[in-house]
Design a protein around this motif. Structure first.
Motif, mmCIF file in Angstrom:
data_model
loop_
_atom_site.group_PDB
_atom_site.id
_atom_site.type_symbol
_atom_site.label_atom_id
_atom_site.label_comp_id
_atom_site.label_asym_id
_atom_site.label_seq_id
_atom_site.Cartn_x
_atom_site.Cartn_y
_atom_site.Cartn_z
ATOM 1 N N LEU A 206 0.830 -1.204 0.000
ATOM 2 C CA LEU A 206 0.000 0.000 0.000
ATOM 3 C C LEU A 206 0.864 1.254 0.000
ATOM 4 O O LEU A 206 0.576 2.221 -0.713
ATOM 5 C CB LEU A 206 -0.929 -0.011 1.209
ATOM 6 C CG LEU A 206 -2.048 1.003 1.184
ATOM 7 C CD1 LEU A 206 -3.011 0.717 0.045
ATOM 8 C CD2 LEU A 206 -2.783 0.991 2.496
ATOM 9 N N SER B 224 3.869 1.515 -1.257
ATOM 10 C CA SER B 224 4.424 1.615 -2.613
ATOM 11 C C SER B 224 3.403 2.207 -3.574
ATOM 12 O O SER B 224 3.733 3.055 -4.405
ATOM 13 C CB SER B 224 4.846 0.237 -3.115
ATOM 14 O OG SER B 224 5.805 -0.326 -2.256
ATOM 15 N N TYR B 225 2.168 1.776 -3.455
ATOM 16 C CA TYR B 225 1.086 2.282 -4.302
ATOM 17 C C TYR B 225 0.889 3.780 -4.095
ATOM 18 O O TYR B 225 0.721 4.530 -5.050
ATOM 19 C CB TYR B 225 -0.188 1.496 -3.966
ATOM 20 C CG TYR B 225 -1.442 2.031 -4.593
ATOM 21 C CD1 TYR B 225 -1.679 1.890 -5.955
ATOM 22 C CD2 TYR B 225 -2.405 2.665 -3.815
ATOM 23 C CE1 TYR B 225 -2.846 2.365 -6.524
ATOM 24 C CE2 TYR B 225 -3.564 3.142 -4.375
ATOM 25 C CZ TYR B 225 -3.781 2.996 -5.725
ATOM 26 O OH TYR B 225 -4.925 3.466 -6.282
ATOM 27 N N SER C 7 1.656 6.994 -6.708
ATOM 28 C CA SER C 7 0.635 7.989 -7.040
ATOM 29 C C SER C 7 1.159 9.419 -6.966
ATOM 30 O O SER C 7 0.548 10.329 -7.512
ATOM 31 C CB SER C 7 -0.590 7.821 -6.147
ATOM 32 O OG SER C 7 -0.319 8.193 -4.831
ATOM 33 N N PHE D 74 -4.970 6.172 -9.097
ATOM 34 C CA PHE D 74 -3.983 6.324 -8.029
ATOM 35 C C PHE D 74 -4.589 7.211 -6.946
ATOM 36 O O PHE D 74 -4.630 8.430 -7.066
ATOM 37 C CB PHE D 74 -2.676 6.922 -8.558
ATOM 38 C CG PHE D 74 -1.946 5.995 -9.481
ATOM 39 C CD1 PHE D 74 -1.389 4.824 -8.997
ATOM 40 C CD2 PHE D 74 -1.820 6.280 -10.821
ATOM 41 C CE1 PHE D 74 -0.722 3.962 -9.839
ATOM 42 C CE2 PHE D 74 -1.150 5.422 -11.673
ATOM 43 C CZ PHE D 74 -0.598 4.258 -11.181
#
Length: 173
Positions: A117, A119-120, A124, A132
């Motif tokens: 999460l 990293s996500y 974004s 994102f």
């Protein structure tokens, strides 16, 4: 890791007494959403308290401050738009990401889910698209602040899809 530990220890008693694993899961989803909403409410109360101590409470965006800090002309916004992009959208995105984290904690592990999460969210920062959700919470990435920015409908739809997928995915798992 609270929900995972809870399931392994005391939560099992709750599931046995309630005779429904689904009820236990949905209670955890409600707990996550309520915790995030409470976090935002406490933040807003702290800001209001600080403003009261300074003797100035205003619900209108400060034009000078926003031009210096964000290079954003907030005089173009209606107060409703500012509340949406400053409070409602970040709250909704935070709840969606938290539900995703909750589901990931069971599917992978709390640590791996958190790292994925994180990293996500970092990704974004570099890519501007409504899928994102970290970018959705940035004022300067919004359609109100930049041409070609994320649309309000796209942000809301993305958040709802993620929330439903996380809750339903966790329910199935």
């Amino acid at each position: 890791d609270y929900p995972v530990v809870n399931l392994e220890k005391y939560g099992i008693q709750t599931i046995i007494r309630a005779k429904s694993r689904a009820l236990w899961w949905f209670s955890k989803c409600i707990w996550v959403a309520a915790s995030v909403a409470l976090y935002y409410a406490v933040g807003i109360l702290i800001i209001l308290g600080a403003c009261m101590l300074m003797g100035k409470i205003s619900f209108i965006a400060d034009q000078e401050w926003n031009m210096v800090m964000n290079e954003l002309d907030v005089s173009l916004f209606a107060n409703k738009q500012l509340w949406l992009i400053c409070i409602c959208i970040p709250l909704m995105s935070s709840i969606a990401l938290s539900l995703l984290q909750l589901t990931g904690s069971f599917v992978l592990s709390p640590v791996y889910s958190f790292l994925l999460l994180l990293s996500y969210i970092v990704i974004s920062v570099y890519y501007n698209h409504s899928c994102f959700m970290g970018a959705n919470s940035m004022i300067l990435r919004n359609e109100f602040a930049m041409a070609g920015g994320n649309t309000l409908s796209g942000i809301v739809i993305t958040n709802i899809i993620v929330m439903c997928a996380a809750v339903f995915g966790g329910y199935i798992y």
